[in-house]
Design an enzyme around this catalytic site. Structure first.
Site, short mmCIF file in Angstrom:
data_model
loop_
_atom_site.label_atom_id
_atom_site.label_comp_id
_atom_site.label_asym_id
_atom_site.label_seq_id
_atom_site.Cartn_x
_atom_site.Cartn_y
_atom_site.Cartn_z
N HIS A 41 0.84 -1.20 0.00
CA HIS A 41 0.00 0.00 0.00
C HIS A 41 0.87 1.24 0.00
O HIS A 41 1.98 1.24 0.52
CB HIS A 41 -0.89 0.02 1.23
CG HIS A 41 -2.09 -0.87 1.11
ND1 HIS A 41 -2.90 -0.86 0.02
CD2 HIS A 41 -2.60 -1.79 1.96
CE1 HIS A 41 -3.86 -1.73 0.19
NE2 HIS A 41 -3.71 -2.33 1.36
N CYS A 87 0.45 2.07 -5.09
CA CYS A 87 -0.46 3.06 -5.65
C CYS A 87 0.26 4.32 -6.06
O CYS A 87 1.23 4.73 -5.43
CB CYS A 87 -1.51 3.46 -4.62
SG CYS A 87 -2.82 2.29 -4.43
#
Lengths: 55, 269
Positions: free
Chosen positions: B158, B226
């Site tokens: 993440h 991301c």
């Protein structure tokens, strides 16, 4: 809303102030430790960090 | 008594029109007028907006600081289980199916002073608090590469503080070290790029040449996360190539030697 809370709390103003602080702390702790961790996985900026869906 | 009743009648005679408002204002209101109700509604609405703003700010603070804390805690637990994991892996044989969500390896990025335990699998559940290794189900060909082997050791994380938040700061030549049960593998960053989420070829055995996927020649490491931060429209991809393999008997490589005490402490627990 906030006025109502202040009126409902008993005692003179120092007591009210103390109770208010306790209330605020309790709400904050509840959010931080229970509500936020629970809703965090549903936030869009976390989902799909990787390109393989369900992989 | 007389005074109040007088005042009452006084108000009544003035009516509820807006004309009498200004003169009446200093007296405490005894009857709810239309203006009072309107003010109450406006005030209530304002308080709701104010509360919503506070909640969102607080949630933003949680996303940055609270999650870092959770990540650190989870990483500690994973580190404790990692050595056991490696021993079990040996007992069960190297070809045995890894348990999803269990620890897989340790990943070091000395230039950012960061290290994690990498888990098996890249589902939301798996990578909630740590980077995850793309397993057999997640790569084309259905055969994921182990660390240090020819092919592509791909890891997803993440873009949160504590995980791959600062991954964009890596530059070509920066080192990334992967530790498994036997060796330390040092990789050097060779490419950084941003792709769209459907470009799954970045985790192929050979992301640069699809023809080699069956028989990859290069040993690569790929990190995906991301991009931009706190968004999920694109993916930031870091490719690195193996430059050094060092058996664990020879100790930690120099580039991550300064990260050793913490690691050993974590492993020794």
């Amino acid at each position: 809303m906030y006025g109502l809370i202040w009126r409902v709390l008993p005692g003179p103003w120092p007591v009210k102030l103390l109770l208010t602080l306790v209330l605020v702390a309790a709400v904050a702790a509840g959010l931080w430790f229970y509500v936020f961790p629970a809703i965090d996985p549903y936030m869009p900026f976390n989902d799909g960090a990787v390109e393989v869906e369900g992989g | 008594m007389v005074y109040t009743s007088e005042r009452h009648s006084h108000r009544g005679s003035r009516g509820r029109g807006s004309r009498g408002r200004r003169r009446r204002h200093p007296e405490p209101p005894r009857e709810r007028t239309g203006g009072d109700i309107a003010r109450g509604i406006v005030r209530g609405f304002g308080e709701l907006l104010f509360t919503a703003g506070l909640l969102m700010l607080f949630f933003a603070a949680y996303e940055v600081y609270g999650k870092q804390f959770e990540t650190d805690r989870e990483q500690d637990q994973l580190a404790q289980g990692l050595e056991d994991q490696w021993e079990q892996q040996e007992v069960r044989g190297p070809d045995s199916e890894p348990l999803p969500g269990s620890a897989n390896s340790r990943l070091y990025i000395p230039d950012l002073d960061l290290q994690w335990v990498v888990v098996n699998g890249v589902s939301q559940e798996d990578i909630r608090y740590s980077p995850g290794h793309y397993g057999d189900d997640a790569v084309s060909g259905g055969d994921a590469t182990a660390a240090g082997q020819p092919g592509n050791y791909a890891v997803a994380g993440h873009r949160t503080p504590g995980i791959f938040w600062d991954l964009d700061l890596l530059e070509n030549g920066d080192q990334i070290v992967v530790e498994d049960a036997e060796n330390f593998y040092t990789y050097e960053v060779i490419e950084e790029r941003t792709v769209t989420p459907d470009q799954v070829e970045v985790v192929d055995p050979d992301p640069f040449n699809a023809e080699n996927n069956e028989d990859p020649q290069r040993s690569l490491l790929t990190l995906t996360t991301c991009a931009p931060r706190l968004n999920n429209t694109h993916r930031l991809i870091i490719h690195a190539e193996l430059t050094d393999t060092r058996p664990k008997d020879e100790g930690m490589p120099e580039n991550i030697a300064d990260m050793a005490p913490e690691t050993q402490a974590a492993a020794g627990e």
